[in-house]
Design a protein around this motif. Sequence first.
Motif, short mmCIF file in Angstrom:
data_model
loop_
_atom_site.label_atom_id
_atom_site.label_comp_id
_atom_site.label_asym_id
_atom_site.label_seq_id
_atom_site.Cartn_x
_atom_site.Cartn_y
_atom_site.Cartn_z
N THR A 1 0.83 -1.21 0.00
CA THR A 1 0.00 0.00 0.00
C THR A 1 0.86 1.25 0.00
N ASN A 2 1.92 1.23 0.81
CA ASN A 2 2.78 2.41 0.87
C ASN A 2 3.43 2.70 -0.47
N MET A 3 3.93 1.66 -1.15
CA MET A 3 4.64 1.90 -2.40
C MET A 3 3.69 2.39 -3.50
N ILE A 4 2.54 1.76 -3.64
CA ILE A 4 1.61 2.20 -4.69
C ILE A 4 1.13 3.62 -4.40
N ALA A 5 0.82 3.90 -3.14
CA ALA A 5 0.37 5.25 -2.78
C ALA A 5 1.48 6.27 -2.99
N ALA A 6 2.72 5.89 -2.70
CA ALA A 6 3.85 6.81 -2.88
C ALA A 6 4.08 7.11 -4.35
N LEU A 7 3.94 6.09 -5.21
CA LEU A 7 4.10 6.30 -6.64
C LEU A 7 3.03 7.24 -7.19
N ILE A 8 1.79 7.05 -6.76
CA ILE A 8 0.70 7.94 -7.18
C ILE A 8 0.96 9.35 -6.68
N GLU A 9 1.40 9.45 -5.44
CA GLU A 9 1.68 10.75 -4.83
C GLU A 9 2.80 11.48 -5.57
N ARG A 10 3.83 10.73 -5.96
CA ARG A 10 4.99 11.35 -6.61
C ARG A 10 4.78 11.61 -8.10
N ASP A 11 4.21 10.63 -8.81
CA ASP A 11 4.19 10.70 -10.27
C ASP A 11 2.81 10.91 -10.88
N ARG B 1 -0.98 1.21 -16.91
CA ARG B 1 -0.77 -0.12 -17.46
C ARG B 1 -0.69 -1.19 -16.38
N GLY B 2 -0.76 -0.78 -15.15
CA GLY B 2 -0.85 -1.73 -14.06
C GLY B 2 0.45 -1.94 -13.31
N VAL B 3 0.32 -2.61 -12.19
CA VAL B 3 1.47 -3.00 -11.37
C VAL B 3 1.61 -4.51 -11.41
N THR B 4 2.81 -4.99 -11.14
CA THR B 4 3.06 -6.42 -11.16
C THR B 4 4.09 -6.79 -10.12
N THR B 5 4.09 -8.05 -9.76
CA THR B 5 5.09 -8.56 -8.82
C THR B 5 5.14 -10.07 -8.89
N ALA B 6 6.17 -10.66 -8.31
CA ALA B 6 6.23 -12.10 -8.07
C ALA B 6 6.18 -12.32 -6.57
N VAL C 1 -0.56 -6.85 -2.92
CA VAL C 1 -0.53 -5.96 -4.09
C VAL C 1 -1.89 -5.94 -4.77
N ALA C 2 -2.52 -7.12 -4.90
CA ALA C 2 -3.84 -7.18 -5.52
C ALA C 2 -4.85 -6.34 -4.74
N TYR C 3 -4.83 -6.46 -3.42
CA TYR C 3 -5.78 -5.72 -2.59
C TYR C 3 -5.50 -4.22 -2.64
N ALA C 4 -4.24 -3.85 -2.45
CA ALA C 4 -3.89 -2.43 -2.44
C ALA C 4 -4.18 -1.78 -3.79
N ALA C 5 -3.84 -2.49 -4.87
CA ALA C 5 -4.09 -1.95 -6.21
C ALA C 5 -5.58 -1.75 -6.44
N SER C 6 -6.37 -2.72 -6.01
CA SER C 6 -7.83 -2.60 -6.16
C SER C 6 -8.37 -1.40 -5.39
N LEU D 1 -6.79 1.27 -4.59
CA LEU D 1 -6.26 2.52 -5.13
C LEU D 1 -6.57 2.69 -6.61
N GLY D 2 -7.35 1.78 -7.19
CA GLY D 2 -7.80 1.92 -8.56
C GLY D 2 -6.76 1.64 -9.62
N VAL D 3 -5.90 0.64 -9.37
CA VAL D 3 -4.81 0.32 -10.29
C VAL D 3 -4.91 -1.17 -10.65
N PRO D 4 -4.79 -1.55 -11.96
CA PRO D 4 -4.79 -2.97 -12.32
C PRO D 4 -3.53 -3.68 -11.86
N ALA D 5 -3.64 -4.98 -11.56
CA ALA D 5 -2.50 -5.73 -11.03
C ALA D 5 -2.40 -7.10 -11.69
N THR D 6 -1.16 -7.53 -11.98
CA THR D 6 -0.86 -8.87 -12.48
C THR D 6 0.17 -9.50 -11.54
#
Length: 332
Positions: A62-72, A79-84, A93-98, A100-105
Amino acid sequence: MSQPVHGVSLASIYEARRRIAGQIVRSPLIRSQILSDRFAADIFLKLETCQPTGAFKLRGATNMIAALIERDGRDTLARGVTTASTGNHGRAVAYAASRLGVPATICLSSLVPANKVAAIEALGATVRRVGYSQDDAFKEVDRLVTEEGMTLIPPFDDPWIAAGQGTIGLELLEDQPDLDHVIVGLSGGGLLGGIGAAVKSVRPEINLVGVSLSQGAAMWESLCAGCPVEVAEVESLGDSLGGGIGLDNRCTFALVREVMDTHYQVSEVAIANAMVDILETEKMLVEGAAAVGLAAIEEHDLAIQGRKIALVLSGNGIGLETFDRARRLAGR
């Protein structure tokens, strides 16, 4: 004051707490009467199992996705976020992206238990299963980033991720400021490193204890070698502690090396016993990685009498079939 080489500071952890407020649970810290009596100590349990996704990983993601939105700005994540992930981070990541309104793979190896895969898919993320290790899954992540323009949300090796996990340390200090030991499972180092950055900044005398698997302990092997090394991944009850730390690790290797005081490795039998003990004493079903703190106390007969100990119960991502395996291994 100069920024530490790993990029995680007390200030960045407070910034993380501001960003994730309202998105995560301020998890309870409870005193276990039975365990306290058993070990002649004050044993406190930090219940990250109470997070909406069942594990601490939600804080960092949650912190990273929110920080990216805040900064950029939000458009940079169109185009979404992804991780392994071995499961918990992918679900986070799936929960936080949902939220915060961001697609996730989410890319997963074939070793990840089916219950964790289903939990991620239920949150609306796309799941891709690749190979037999976290490294194999990360190859697909690299392709998604390079060819499809997705944004990587790493499981641990990022200052924003570690700072998010470090908010646990702030809560520990506020709820029990006179702790003697904090015992944390050690894998990629985001959890232990973040908590350590918080508690050591305020009370450097606290003994920060890391606990790894008896085999496949990539961070511990890397610390012993003096640099990140590859370690074969093995199947374990503590599967959330599996996986490498990355040969190009830029944050958590240095962070863990700075903050961790003591380290133990625990066997599969010890993990199994601790999982059963937590269910019997606290009526909580936890995954193996969440039980390694208690496993270390029991297997290594730690001298904690008269001390105040916090065990971080990191997650509850476990199926009943896995717990049955643990119970059989423990002979109980």
